[in-house]
Design an enzyme around this catalytic site. Sequence first.
Site, mmCIF file in Angstrom:
data_model
loop_
_atom_site.group_PDB
_atom_site.id
_atom_site.type_symbol
_atom_site.label_atom_id
_atom_site.label_comp_id
_atom_site.label_asym_id
_atom_site.label_seq_id
_atom_site.Cartn_x
_atom_site.Cartn_y
_atom_site.Cartn_z
ATOM 1 N N ASP A 75 -23.765 58.503 -64.198
ATOM 2 C CA ASP A 75 -24.380 59.807 -63.900
ATOM 3 C C ASP A 75 -25.658 60.040 -64.710
ATOM 4 O O ASP A 75 -25.792 59.536 -65.831
ATOM 5 C CB ASP A 75 -23.352 60.916 -64.193
ATOM 6 C CG ASP A 75 -23.741 62.237 -63.567
ATOM 7 O OD1 ASP A 75 -24.572 62.244 -62.639
ATOM 8 O OD2 ASP A 75 -23.201 63.266 -64.005
ATOM 9 N N TRP A 87 -32.936 61.828 -65.130
ATOM 10 C CA TRP A 87 -33.822 60.811 -65.733
ATOM 11 C C TRP A 87 -35.159 60.796 -64.974
ATOM 12 O O TRP A 87 -36.225 60.781 -65.585
ATOM 13 C CB TRP A 87 -33.152 59.440 -65.661
ATOM 14 C CG TRP A 87 -33.933 58.319 -66.273
ATOM 15 C CD1 TRP A 87 -33.833 57.868 -67.573
ATOM 16 C CD2 TRP A 87 -34.923 57.495 -65.627
ATOM 17 N NE1 TRP A 87 -34.693 56.822 -67.769
ATOM 18 C CE2 TRP A 87 -35.378 56.576 -66.595
ATOM 19 C CE3 TRP A 87 -35.452 57.447 -64.340
ATOM 20 C CZ2 TRP A 87 -36.345 55.600 -66.313
ATOM 21 C CZ3 TRP A 87 -36.427 56.492 -64.049
ATOM 22 C CH2 TRP A 87 -36.863 55.576 -65.032
ATOM 23 N N ARG A 126 -36.086 61.488 -57.187
ATOM 24 C CA ARG A 126 -34.709 61.168 -57.609
ATOM 25 C C ARG A 126 -34.369 59.696 -57.349
ATOM 26 O O ARG A 126 -33.661 59.074 -58.137
ATOM 27 C CB ARG A 126 -33.694 62.067 -56.891
ATOM 28 C CG ARG A 126 -33.790 63.539 -57.271
ATOM 29 C CD ARG A 126 -32.727 64.359 -56.538
ATOM 30 N NE ARG A 126 -31.387 63.900 -56.872
ATOM 31 C CZ ARG A 126 -30.703 64.285 -57.953
ATOM 32 N NH1 ARG A 126 -31.228 65.159 -58.789
ATOM 33 N NH2 ARG A 126 -29.499 63.819 -58.184
ATOM 34 N N HIS A 135 -32.300 56.425 -59.264
ATOM 35 C CA HIS A 135 -31.220 55.569 -58.756
ATOM 36 C C HIS A 135 -31.598 54.089 -58.888
ATOM 37 O O HIS A 135 -30.753 53.244 -59.181
ATOM 38 C CB HIS A 135 -30.906 55.913 -57.297
ATOM 39 C CG HIS A 135 -30.372 57.301 -57.134
ATOM 40 N ND1 HIS A 135 -29.376 57.804 -57.936
ATOM 41 C CD2 HIS A 135 -30.699 58.311 -56.271
ATOM 42 C CE1 HIS A 135 -29.107 59.059 -57.579
ATOM 43 N NE2 HIS A 135 -29.901 59.384 -56.577
ATOM 44 N N GLU A 147 -18.261 63.417 -52.142
ATOM 45 C CA GLU A 147 -19.045 64.661 -52.164
ATOM 46 C C GLU A 147 -20.546 64.402 -52.141
ATOM 47 O O GLU A 147 -21.332 65.316 -51.883
ATOM 48 C CB GLU A 147 -18.695 65.486 -53.416
ATOM 49 C CG GLU A 147 -17.337 66.165 -53.378
ATOM 50 C CD GLU A 147 -16.180 65.176 -53.546
ATOM 51 O OE1 GLU A 147 -15.202 65.262 -52.796
ATOM 52 O OE2 GLU A 147 -16.265 64.282 -54.417
ATOM 53 N N ASN A 148 -20.962 63.165 -52.419
ATOM 54 C CA ASN A 148 -22.406 62.885 -52.534
ATOM 55 C C ASN A 148 -23.137 62.924 -51.186
ATOM 56 O O ASN A 148 -24.369 62.934 -51.147
ATOM 57 C CB ASN A 148 -22.662 61.557 -53.248
ATOM 58 C CG ASN A 148 -22.404 61.607 -54.744
ATOM 59 O OD1 ASN A 148 -21.993 60.620 -55.357
ATOM 60 N ND2 ASN A 148 -22.639 62.757 -55.373
ATOM 61 N N TRP A 149 -22.397 62.991 -50.066
ATOM 62 C CA TRP A 149 -23.048 63.136 -48.754
ATOM 63 C C TRP A 149 -23.764 64.468 -48.634
ATOM 64 O O TRP A 149 -24.564 64.666 -47.718
ATOM 65 C CB TRP A 149 -22.015 63.020 -47.624
ATOM 66 C CG TRP A 149 -21.325 61.692 -47.557
ATOM 67 C CD1 TRP A 149 -20.061 61.409 -47.981
ATOM 68 C CD2 TRP A 149 -21.856 60.454 -47.046
ATOM 69 N NE1 TRP A 149 -19.768 60.076 -47.761
ATOM 70 C CE2 TRP A 149 -20.853 59.479 -47.186
ATOM 71 C CE3 TRP A 149 -23.085 60.082 -46.483
ATOM 72 C CZ2 TRP A 149 -21.025 58.148 -46.796
ATOM 73 C CZ3 TRP A 149 -23.253 58.761 -46.083
ATOM 74 C CH2 TRP A 149 -22.239 57.809 -46.241
ATOM 75 N N SER A 196 -15.135 64.710 -61.786
ATOM 76 C CA SER A 196 -15.797 64.696 -60.471
ATOM 77 C C SER A 196 -15.044 63.798 -59.479
ATOM 78 O O SER A 196 -15.656 63.025 -58.750
ATOM 79 C CB SER A 196 -17.270 64.272 -60.595
ATOM 80 O OG SER A 196 -17.971 65.154 -61.438
ATOM 81 N N GLU A 215 -8.511 56.761 -71.913
ATOM 82 C CA GLU A 215 -9.286 57.490 -72.924
ATOM 83 C C GLU A 215 -10.648 57.796 -72.312
ATOM 84 O O GLU A 215 -11.299 56.908 -71.750
ATOM 85 C CB GLU A 215 -9.471 56.633 -74.187
ATOM 86 C CG GLU A 215 -8.186 56.335 -74.918
ATOM 87 C CD GLU A 215 -7.517 57.576 -75.487
ATOM 88 O OE1 GLU A 215 -8.223 58.527 -75.860
ATOM 89 O OE2 GLU A 215 -6.265 57.584 -75.540
HETATM 90 C C1 IPE Z 1 -20.299 61.757 -59.903
HETATM 91 O O1 IPE Z 1 -21.503 62.330 -60.230
HETATM 92 C C2 IPE Z 1 -20.468 60.723 -58.831
HETATM 93 C C3 IPE Z 1 -21.180 59.511 -59.221
HETATM 94 C C4 IPE Z 1 -21.665 59.248 -60.398
HETATM 95 C C5 IPE Z 1 -21.328 58.538 -58.187
HETATM 96 P P1 IPE Z 1 -22.037 63.667 -59.551
HETATM 97 O O2 IPE Z 1 -23.381 63.908 -60.115
HETATM 98 O O3 IPE Z 1 -21.926 63.576 -58.081
HETATM 99 O O4 IPE Z 1 -20.981 64.748 -60.067
HETATM 100 P P2 IPE Z 1 -21.149 66.311 -60.295
HETATM 101 O O5 IPE Z 1 -21.781 66.876 -59.054
HETATM 102 O O6 IPE Z 1 -22.030 66.496 -61.484
HETATM 103 O O7 IPE Z 1 -19.774 66.816 -60.561
HETATM 104 C C1 IPE Z 2 -25.568 59.653 -60.426
HETATM 105 O O1 IPE Z 2 -26.718 60.302 -60.813
HETATM 106 C C2 IPE Z 2 -25.752 58.833 -59.177
HETATM 107 C C3 IPE Z 2 -25.026 59.363 -58.011
HETATM 108 C C4 IPE Z 2 -24.272 60.416 -57.977
HETATM 109 C C5 IPE Z 2 -25.198 58.635 -56.770
HETATM 110 P P1 IPE Z 2 -27.091 61.719 -60.237
HETATM 111 O O2 IPE Z 2 -27.937 61.534 -59.024
HETATM 112 O O3 IPE Z 2 -25.901 62.558 -60.056
HETATM 113 O O4 IPE Z 2 -27.980 62.289 -61.422
HETATM 114 P P2 IPE Z 2 -28.045 63.788 -61.934
HETATM 115 O O5 IPE Z 2 -26.641 64.180 -62.291
HETATM 116 O O6 IPE Z 2 -28.587 64.601 -60.794
HETATM 117 O O7 IPE Z 2 -28.945 63.732 -63.106
HETATM 118 MG MG MG Z 3 -24.913 63.829 -61.316
#
Ligand code: IPE
Ligand code: IPE
Ligand code: MG
Length: 238
Positions: free
Chosen positions: A19, A24, A32, A36, A66-68, A194, A205
């Site tokens: 995450d 970053w 964004r 990645h 949920e990332n969709w 998450s 842990e």
């Molecule tokens: C969890 O991170 C999923 C992955 C790292 C793939 P998210 O960024 O989606 O989680 P939330 O939204 O902060 O809970």
């Molecule tokens: C994790 O990084 C990667 C995925 C969830 C695919 P994020 O994209 O959630 O990064 P932040 O949390 O927005 O910084």
């Molecule tokens: Mg995130």
Amino acid sequence: MALFEKKQPAPKHIAIIMDGNGRWAKKRGLPRNAGHKEGAETLRRIAEHCNKLGIMTLTVYAFSTENWKRSEEEVAGIMRLLRDYLLEVLSDVKKSPVRVCFYGDLTRLTPELQELCARAERETAHYEHQLNFCLNYGGRDEIVRAARAFAADVAAGRAESGDLTEEVFEKYLDSAGVPDPELIIRPSGEMRTSNFLLWQSAYSEYVFMDVLWPDFQGKDLDAAIAEYHRRNRRFGGV
Ligand code: IPE
Ligand code: IPE
Ligand code: MG
């Protein structure tokens, strides 16, 4: 003091919630997807570091159920990175001798990606070190899919509902046969699961770290393992 400290055996299975890619990129005024891309590089480095440390299994959260919710552009960017990674693995499996596996409901991925995942699994199946990618993965979804598969076996007469135990149910999970992770690391400062490995994390842990995933270095992994060694795992005992 140190003489009396109970030392944990080295973790054999580490899981990471990768995450902080978005933050970053934002810090640098970049899109964004640049985060990645850098995050994918971090995974290559950290997977190698894990191999050197003798960690047999690394499980990474790459894309959640949920990332969709994210923009089409961001989702497409993540899927492209996955495709690049799989093509790289398949172009020379000997280059990174790791068994690649997938957790999650892959049926929502494009047919091309599903085929690449299946090929990567097949062509790396003989390696000892294992890298599990959680893709379109949710802990709740995994448990529901497992329950459905068990119910289907009962309906077909292959299983008896009264025979369901934790050990039997475990065999229906994406992680069937893989020992639970002793250590789960979440960088980026967030302190939540998450929806990651809900079943498998019962006695893992957790180490939460402030570093963003693209900045994560071998020394951060070493620090998380050192923190793990300071923990006293009781598993409900005394
Ligand atoms: C969890 O991170 C999923 C992955 C790292 C793939 P998210 O960024 O989606 O989680 P939330 O939204 O902060 O809970
Ligand atoms: C994790 O990084 C990667 C995925 C969830 C695919 P994020 O994209 O959630 O990064 P932040 O949390 O927005 O910084
Ligand atoms: Mg995130």
